[in-house]
Design a protein around this motif. Structure first.
Motif, PDB file in Angstrom:
ATOM      1  N   LEU A  40      -6.571   1.276  -9.916  1.00 26.03           N
ATOM      2  CA  LEU A  40      -6.298   0.186  -8.983  1.00 26.03           C
ATOM      3  C   LEU A  40      -4.791  -0.069  -8.883  1.00 26.03           C
ATOM      4  CD1 LEU A  40      -7.849  -1.708  -7.111  1.00 26.03           C
ATOM      5  CD2 LEU A  40      -7.764  -3.447  -8.901  1.00 26.03           C
ATOM      6  N   ALA A  41      -4.096   0.031 -10.005  1.00 25.70           N
ATOM      7  CA  ALA A  41      -2.638  -0.127 -10.002  1.00 25.70           C
ATOM      8  C   ALA A  41      -1.976   0.983  -9.183  1.00 25.70           C
ATOM      9  CB  ALA A  41      -2.102  -0.122 -11.435  1.00 25.70           C
ATOM     10  N   LYS A  42      -2.491   2.200  -9.309  1.00 24.81           N
ATOM     11  CA  LYS A  42      -1.953   3.324  -8.518  1.00 24.81           C
ATOM     12  C   LYS A  42      -2.217   3.107  -7.032  1.00 24.81           C
ATOM     13  CE  LYS A  42      -2.333   6.813 -12.169  1.00 24.81           C
ATOM     14  NZ  LYS A  42      -3.077   8.012 -12.641  1.00 24.81           N
ATOM     15  N   LEU A  43      -3.372   2.535  -6.727  1.00 27.36           N
ATOM     16  CA  LEU A  43      -3.720   2.261  -5.336  1.00 27.36           C
ATOM     17  C   LEU A  43      -2.788   1.192  -4.764  1.00 27.36           C
ATOM     18  CD1 LEU A  43      -5.933   3.291  -3.401  1.00 27.36           C
ATOM     19  CD2 LEU A  43      -7.278   1.284  -4.008  1.00 27.36           C
ATOM     20  N   TYR A  44      -2.478   0.187  -5.563  1.00 24.40           N
ATOM     21  CA  TYR A  44      -1.536  -0.858  -5.124  1.00 24.40           C
ATOM     22  C   TYR A  44      -0.177  -0.231  -4.825  1.00 24.40           C
ATOM     23  CZ  TYR A  44       0.952  -5.230  -4.722  1.00 24.40           C
ATOM     24  OH  TYR A  44       1.709  -6.267  -4.224  1.00 24.40           O
ATOM     25  N   ASP A  45       0.302   0.614  -5.728  1.00 24.17           N
ATOM     26  CA  ASP A  45       1.601   1.262  -5.529  1.00 24.17           C
ATOM     27  C   ASP A  45       1.608   2.081  -4.241  1.00 24.17           C
ATOM     28  OD1 ASP A  45       4.299   2.162  -6.829  1.00 24.17           O
ATOM     29  OD2 ASP A  45       3.315   4.041  -6.259  1.00 24.17           O
ATOM     30  N   LYS A  46       0.497   2.784  -3.986  1.00 19.35           N
ATOM     31  CA  LYS A  46       0.382   3.618  -2.784  1.00 19.35           C
ATOM     32  C   LYS A  46       0.539   2.799  -1.512  1.00 19.35           C
ATOM     33  CE  LYS A  46      -3.093   6.304  -0.199  1.00 19.35           C
ATOM     34  NZ  LYS A  46      -4.451   6.915  -0.249  1.00 19.35           N
ATOM     35  N   TRP A  47      -0.089   1.615  -1.464  1.00 22.29           N
ATOM     36  CA  TRP A  47      -0.135   0.848  -0.223  1.00 22.29           C
ATOM     37  C   TRP A  47       0.963  -0.193  -0.070  1.00 22.29           C
ATOM     38  CZ3 TRP A  47      -2.436   2.685   3.791  1.00 22.29           C
ATOM     39  CH2 TRP A  47      -3.497   3.580   3.617  1.00 22.29           C
ATOM     40  N   PHE A  48       1.641  -0.553  -1.166  1.00 24.49           N
ATOM     41  CA  PHE A  48       2.673  -1.583  -1.055  1.00 24.49           C
ATOM     42  C   PHE A  48       4.079  -1.122  -1.428  1.00 24.49           C
ATOM     43  CE2 PHE A  48      -1.179  -4.185  -1.263  1.00 24.49           C
ATOM     44  CZ  PHE A  48      -0.940  -5.027  -0.196  1.00 24.49           C
ATOM     45  N   MET A  49       4.171  -0.026  -2.191  1.00 25.13           N
ATOM     46  CA  MET A  49       5.505   0.397  -2.649  1.00 25.13           C
ATOM     47  C   MET A  49       5.901   1.779  -2.148  1.00 25.13           C
ATOM     48  SD  MET A  49       6.226  -2.359  -4.125  1.00 25.13           S
ATOM     49  CE  MET A  49       7.856  -1.887  -4.693  1.00 25.13           C
ATOM     50  N   GLN A  50       5.019   2.429  -1.414  1.00 30.36           N
ATOM     51  CA  GLN A  50       5.309   3.749  -0.837  1.00 30.36           C
ATOM     52  C   GLN A  50       5.192   3.677   0.683  1.00 30.36           C
ATOM     53  OE1 GLN A  50       6.370   5.987  -2.998  1.00 30.36           O
ATOM     54  NE2 GLN A  50       5.850   4.616  -4.695  1.00 30.36           N
ATOM     55  N   PRO A  51       5.829   4.623   1.406  1.00 28.64           N
ATOM     56  CA  PRO A  51       5.690   4.634   2.874  1.00 28.64           C
ATOM     57  C   PRO A  51       4.224   4.810   3.275  1.00 28.64           C
ATOM     58  CG  PRO A  51       7.506   6.047   2.179  1.00 28.64           C
ATOM     59  CD  PRO A  51       6.751   5.667   0.931  1.00 28.64           C
ATOM     60  N   ILE A  52       3.797   4.008   4.254  1.00 32.55           N
ATOM     61  CA  ILE A  52       2.398   4.062   4.693  1.00 32.55           C
ATOM     62  C   ILE A  52       2.322   4.289   6.200  1.00 32.55           C
ATOM     63  CG2 ILE A  52       1.534   2.625   2.811  1.00 32.55           C
ATOM     64  CD1 ILE A  52       1.545   0.243   4.772  1.00 32.55           C
ATOM     65  N   PRO A  53       1.183   4.809   6.682  1.00 32.87           N
ATOM     66  CA  PRO A  53       1.014   5.000   8.117  1.00 32.87           C
ATOM     67  C   PRO A  53       0.853   3.659   8.819  1.00 32.87           C
ATOM     68  CG  PRO A  53      -1.042   5.478   6.947  1.00 32.87           C
ATOM     69  CD  PRO A  53       0.015   5.258   5.898  1.00 32.87           C
ATOM     70  N   PRO A  54       1.097   3.598  10.124  1.00 34.59           N
ATOM     71  CA  PRO A  54       1.421   4.727  11.001  1.00 34.59           C
ATOM     72  C   PRO A  54       2.905   5.050  11.092  1.00 34.59           C
ATOM     73  CG  PRO A  54       1.107   2.749  12.296  1.00 34.59           C
ATOM     74  CD  PRO A  54       0.833   2.353  10.878  1.00 34.59           C
ATOM     75  N   ALA A  55       3.784   4.135  10.676  1.00 37.16           N
ATOM     76  CA  ALA A  55       5.232   4.345  10.868  1.00 37.16           C
ATOM     77  C   ALA A  55       5.906   4.928   9.635  1.00 37.16           C
ATOM     78  CB  ALA A  55       5.899   3.025  11.242  1.00 37.16           C
ATOM     79  N   ASN A  56       5.138   5.151   8.559  1.00 33.96           N
ATOM     80  CA  ASN A  56       5.690   5.642   7.293  1.00 33.96           C
ATOM     81  C   ASN A  56       6.836   4.775   6.781  1.00 33.96           C
ATOM     82  OD1 ASN A  56       3.940   7.847   6.867  1.00 33.96           O
ATOM     83  ND2 ASN A  56       5.042   9.020   8.420  1.00 33.96           N
ATOM     84  N   VAL A  57       6.636   3.462   6.882  1.00 35.29           N
ATOM     85  CA  VAL A  57       7.568   2.470   6.354  1.00 35.29           C
ATOM     86  C   VAL A  57       6.881   1.775   5.188  1.00 35.29           C
ATOM     87  CG1 VAL A  57       8.806   0.329   6.866  1.00 35.29           C
ATOM     88  CG2 VAL A  57       8.641   2.109   8.601  1.00 35.29           C
ATOM     89  N   LYS A  58       7.611   1.482   4.104  1.00 34.31           N
ATOM     90  CA  LYS A  58       6.963   0.807   2.977  1.00 34.31           C
ATOM     91  C   LYS A  58       7.021  -0.701   3.136  1.00 34.31           C
ATOM     92  CE  LYS A  58      10.698   0.710  -0.477  1.00 34.31           C
ATOM     93  NZ  LYS A  58      11.050   1.108  -1.848  1.00 34.31           N
ATOM     94  N   VAL A  59       5.944  -1.359   2.708  1.00 33.07           N
ATOM     95  CA  VAL A  59       5.866  -2.815   2.777  1.00 33.07           C
ATOM     96  C   VAL A  59       6.853  -3.436   1.796  1.00 33.07           C
ATOM     97  CG1 VAL A  59       4.361  -4.812   2.394  1.00 33.07           C
ATOM     98  CG2 VAL A  59       3.469  -2.771   3.536  1.00 33.07           C
ATOM     99  N   GLY A  60       6.965  -2.843   0.597  1.00 33.61           N
ATOM    100  CA  GLY A  60       7.923  -3.324  -0.387  1.00 33.61           C
ATOM    101  C   GLY A  60       7.541  -4.665  -0.990  1.00 33.61           C
ATOM    102  N   LEU A  61       6.293  -4.783  -1.447  1.00 32.90           N
ATOM    103  CA  LEU A  61       5.818  -6.030  -2.040  1.00 32.90           C
ATOM    104  C   LEU A  61       5.311  -5.735  -3.454  1.00 32.90           C
ATOM    105  CD1 LEU A  61       5.388  -9.016  -1.006  1.00 32.90           C
ATOM    106  CD2 LEU A  61       3.011  -8.376  -0.618  1.00 32.90           C
ATOM    107  N   PRO A  62       6.179  -5.872  -4.470  1.00 33.57           N
ATOM    108  CA  PRO A  62       5.770  -5.566  -5.847  1.00 33.57           C
ATOM    109  C   PRO A  62       4.589  -6.417  -6.277  1.00 33.57           C
ATOM    110  CG  PRO A  62       8.156  -5.868  -5.710  1.00 33.57           C
ATOM    111  CD  PRO A  62       7.580  -6.321  -4.402  1.00 33.57           C
ATOM    112  N   ILE A  63       3.780  -5.892  -7.165  1.00 32.62           N
ATOM    113  CA  ILE A  63       2.614  -6.621  -7.649  1.00 32.62           C
ATOM    114  C   ILE A  63       3.066  -7.894  -8.359  1.00 32.62           C
ATOM    115  CG2 ILE A  63       2.504  -5.295  -9.800  1.00 32.62           C
ATOM    116  CD1 ILE A  63      -0.544  -5.518  -9.622  1.00 32.62           C
ATOM    117  N   SER A  64       2.414  -9.007  -8.062  1.00 32.24           N
ATOM    118  CA  SER A  64       2.822 -10.301  -8.617  1.00 32.24           C
ATOM    119  C   SER A  64       2.248 -10.492 -10.017  1.00 32.24           C
ATOM    120  CB  SER A  64       2.336 -11.437  -7.719  1.00 32.24           C
ATOM    121  OG  SER A  64       0.926 -11.542  -7.777  1.00 32.24           O
TER     122      SER A  64
END
Length: 299
Positions: free
Chosen positions: A254-278
């Motif tokens: 689950l931690a790896k999944l969080y990193d994938k979707w909030f700390m890595q570039p994501i589709p469609p624009a391949n821009v990262k959200v940049g929201l570290p886990i609280s």
């Protein structure tokens, strides 16, 4: 007459079977080989790429939950139907059986617990304010005389009004039909601020044409536990869902999944959200529970 009574008995028996399965989601899934996953189209935890493709942290976590359910039931194949839900219809669609499990961005609170059940908390949200970077708005007090957007069917503006720092502040409310529509109100200048869950604000900013033109400001208005929603009093299905989530926490997936979707570039624009886990989310994972937001407010 006897034929009529026999037909009535058969109809009643069939109806009883349907209602029994509605209250026993595992039996319903096993009998049909299919399951309905409630998903969001423009949330920070789940969204659509179009053409029936739904992605995001909570969407993918829900898919993993259902994979574990499939194994538990010994099904060779499980067909997942992705059912888009909105803030307005998500609870009724779970209640009436259209959706078996909703993994969107739903706050677990005491009022909703009267209608549905919640799995253990998987994300702890902080309600914040998004504004244009050049707006001069930095806190609640700066919203006086402004137009504030939020999404129909959510509790964000009520949360803002209840905040002690909002005393004496007068602002106009406008509503988007979904989160993307609410952000458009801010983007187009029809609203001066967008009040919503921080993950939703961050995700919409990251997907905008000019992310640098926006910022999240001000005080944390509310701390809210987000969880997958299930039909009420279906203890076997809730246990299966909770066990899967606890497994994902324990093995680190689950931690790896969080990193994938909030700390890595994501589709469609391949821009990262940049929201570290609280820290609040980490605490929820350390001691899995299904407490409503009212319990968080007591802290």
């Amino acid at each position: 007459m006897k034929k009529h009574l026999l037909a009535l008995a058969i109809t009643t028996l069939a109806a009883s079977s349907v209602f029994a399965q509605a209250g026993d989601t595992l039996a319903k899934i096993k009998a049909s080989g299919s399951v309905s996953l409630g998903v969001r189209e423009s949330s920070g935890l789940g969204y659509t790429l179009g053409n029936g493709k739904y992605v995001g942290f909570h969407t993918e976590m829900g898919e993993r939950v259902l994979a574990d359910v499939q194994k538990q039931l010994g099904l060779a194949k499980l067909n997942i139907t992705y059912q888009p839900v909105t803030s307005q219809n998500r609870i009724p669609l779970v209640q009436n059986g259209t959706v078996d499990i909703e993994c969107g961005s739903t706050t677990n609170n005491a009022a909703r617990q009267k209608d549905v059940s919640f799995a253990v908390t998987t994300y702890v949200e902080e309600v914040r304010i998004a504004v244009k970077a050049n707006s001069g708005i930095t806190a609640i007090k700066d919203l006086n005389g402004k137009t504030v957007a939020t999404t129909t069917g959510t509790t964000s503006v009520q949360t803002l009004r209840k905040n002690e720092r909002a005393g004496g502040i007068d602002f106009k409310e406008v509503y988007g039909k979904d989160h993307a529509d609410s952000f458009l109100l801010l983007e187009s200048g029809r609203a001066d601020a967008f009040v919503m869950d921080g993950s939703i604000l961050a995700a919409n900013i990251s997907k905008s044409k000019a992310p640098g033109d926006y910022k999240i400001v001000g005080e944390v208005l509310s701390v809210e536990p987000i969880a997958c929603m299930l039909r009420k009093d279906d203890t076997a299905f809730k246990k299966a869902v909770d066990d899967s989530i606890k497994r994902q926490i324990a093995d680190g997936s689950l931690a790896k999944l969080y990193d994938k979707w909030f700390m890595q570039p994501i589709p469609p624009a391949n821009v990262k959200v940049g929201l570290p886990i609280s820290e609040a989310t980490k605490a929820a994972w350390a001691s899995p529970n299904d407490k409503p937001m009212e319990d968080y407010a007591k802290k």
